[in-house]
Design a protein around this motif. Structure first.
Motif, short mmCIF file in Angstrom:
data_model
loop_
_atom_site.label_atom_id
_atom_site.label_comp_id
_atom_site.label_asym_id
_atom_site.label_seq_id
_atom_site.Cartn_x
_atom_site.Cartn_y
_atom_site.Cartn_z
N UNK A 1 1.21 -1.31 0.08
CA UNK A 1 -0.10 0.38 -0.13
C UNK A 1 0.76 1.60 -0.39
N UNK A 2 -0.01 2.82 -0.31
CA UNK A 2 0.65 3.76 0.14
C UNK A 2 1.14 3.85 1.72
N UNK A 3 1.98 4.88 1.53
CA UNK A 3 2.21 5.30 2.84
C UNK A 3 0.78 6.36 3.64
N UNK A 4 0.31 6.84 2.83
CA UNK A 4 -1.26 7.18 2.94
C UNK A 4 -2.27 6.62 3.60
N UNK A 5 -2.05 4.52 3.18
CA UNK A 5 -3.09 4.16 3.44
C UNK A 5 -2.47 3.09 4.27
N UNK A 6 -1.39 3.41 4.88
CA UNK A 6 -1.21 2.29 6.11
C UNK A 6 -2.07 2.56 7.31
N UNK A 7 -2.64 3.14 7.79
CA UNK A 7 -3.09 3.91 8.72
C UNK A 7 -5.14 3.10 8.31
N UNK A 8 -4.96 2.68 7.54
CA UNK A 8 -6.56 2.34 7.54
C UNK A 8 -6.56 0.77 6.83
N UNK A 9 -4.96 0.20 6.60
CA UNK A 9 -4.85 -1.02 7.07
C UNK A 9 -4.13 -1.63 8.60
N UNK A 10 -3.94 -0.96 9.03
CA UNK A 10 -3.66 -1.08 10.55
C UNK A 10 -5.32 -1.17 11.24
N UNK A 11 -5.84 -0.14 10.71
CA UNK A 11 -6.92 -0.18 11.79
C UNK A 11 -8.10 -1.45 11.34
N UNK A 12 -8.59 -1.71 10.57
CA UNK A 12 -8.75 -2.71 9.25
C UNK A 12 -8.34 -4.22 10.81
#
Length: 320
Positions: free
Chosen positions: A280-291
């Motif tokens: 993923x892109x760096x901006x999407x890391x937070x979405x992945x970890x939250x999910x």
């Protein structure tokens, strides 16, 4: 560890000896899917021209009038111009020629032509176009001189050329010996700044190091973009639910590996487990970890930087 086929398709990762040169070589030799060669050529020329003028602004408005230096061939050229009292343009062309030849031998004719055109254009712009001196503040000179110079070098790389041939030699030597690209560049720049400290003064060397750091970080940002890729490996007992969350809710491509547990908090646990991997892109890391945390708060998540990625369901960078 055996990889299992999984839908949607996995993201391929492109690993090169040096990510910046990989982008430059890719831009010089290939056109992206769906883009005409003419459009790609126009974009590359625009990057090269913007890079040349940005680098010229950094040199003429900040670094040259105030006697600061950068690393690499540009730094050697600045130091030679200061000590020998010849125009900087002469040294930029002469000192980069061997590296352009090396680039021709190792990366092809198109790359060498773009690199030579960019360096010659920069030399001409430094002679013909005169930028005003913006500030006398040493700190501002170091930071913004490095910023504009780094932006210029990075934009030239995005256009398929280079304005500094040091990294071409670094990649070549890393293939021939045990010295990595980063180690070579670091050693060369340390030598340059030691010479500056001895031949001129320590304060100039220290400000020049700050200039180099600003340029290096700007190059990294321009080449990689804000959406730097991150590889995320997730080990959890709820791997199937995590896979579905990533693919169905977030629209990310994943690869599932068949693995076995090693040693955990309850001792040896040799039972099999599926391992989920995504890019993923760096901006999407937070979405992945939250999910992932919503499904399994105890999931083991490993993240690492990825030089580049293409294919699969990886989001395309904005500047490519």
């Amino acid at each position: 560890m055996q990889a299992l086929n999984n839908a949607p398709p996995a993201a391929d990762t492109l690993v090169a000896d040096h990510p910046a040169l990989a982008d430059a070589h890719l831009a010089a030799t290939t056109a992206q899917k769906g883009e005409s060669p003419l459009r790609r050529t126009i974009i590359s020329i625009a990057y090269l021209v913007a890079g040349v003028f940005s680098a010229a602004l950094g040199l003429e408005s900040f670094m040259l009038p105030n006697g600061l230096f950068d690393g690499g061939v540009t730094g050697i050229s600045l130091l030679a111009a200061r000590l020998i009292h010849l125009p900087l343009s002469v040294f930029l062309v002469v000192l980069n020629l061997p590296f352009i030849w090396l680039g021709y031998r190792s990366m092809g004719k198109d790359f060498a032509i773009r690199a030579l055109a960019a360096i010659l254009t920069l030399a001409v712009v430094l002679v013909v176009v005169h930028f005003p001196v913006i500030t006398q503040d040493k700190m501002l000179i170091a930071v913004f001189g490095g910023f504009f110079l780094g932006a210029g070098i990075g934009l030239a790389m995005r256009g398929g050329g280079v304005l500094d041939g040091t990294e071409i030699l670094a990649v070549y030597l890393s293939k021939k010996g045990n010295l990595s690209v980063g180690d070579f560049v670091l050693v060369l720049n340390i030598l340059i700044f030691i010479v500056v400290a001895v031949a001129l003064d320590i304060q100039t060397a220290l400000y020049s190091i700050l200039t180099y750091l600003a340029a290096a970080k700007t190059i990294e940002f321009v080449v990689n973009g804000i959406e730097e890729y991150t590889g995320v490996t997730i080990i959890s007992e709820h791997s199937d639910a995590i896979r579905r969350a990533l693919t169905e809710r977030l629209g990310r491509g994943v690869t599932v590996y068949a693995g076995h547990r090693g040693y955990g908090s309850r001792g040896e646990q040799p039972q099999p487990i599926d391992i989920v991997f995504t890019v993923v892109t760096r901006l999407e890391v937070g979405q992945v970890t939250e999910a992932v945390n919503k499904i399994d708060a105890k999931a083991f998540i490993i993240m690492h930087s990825v030089n580049d990625a293409k294919g699969g369901m990886v989001k395309r960078r904005a500047l490519h």
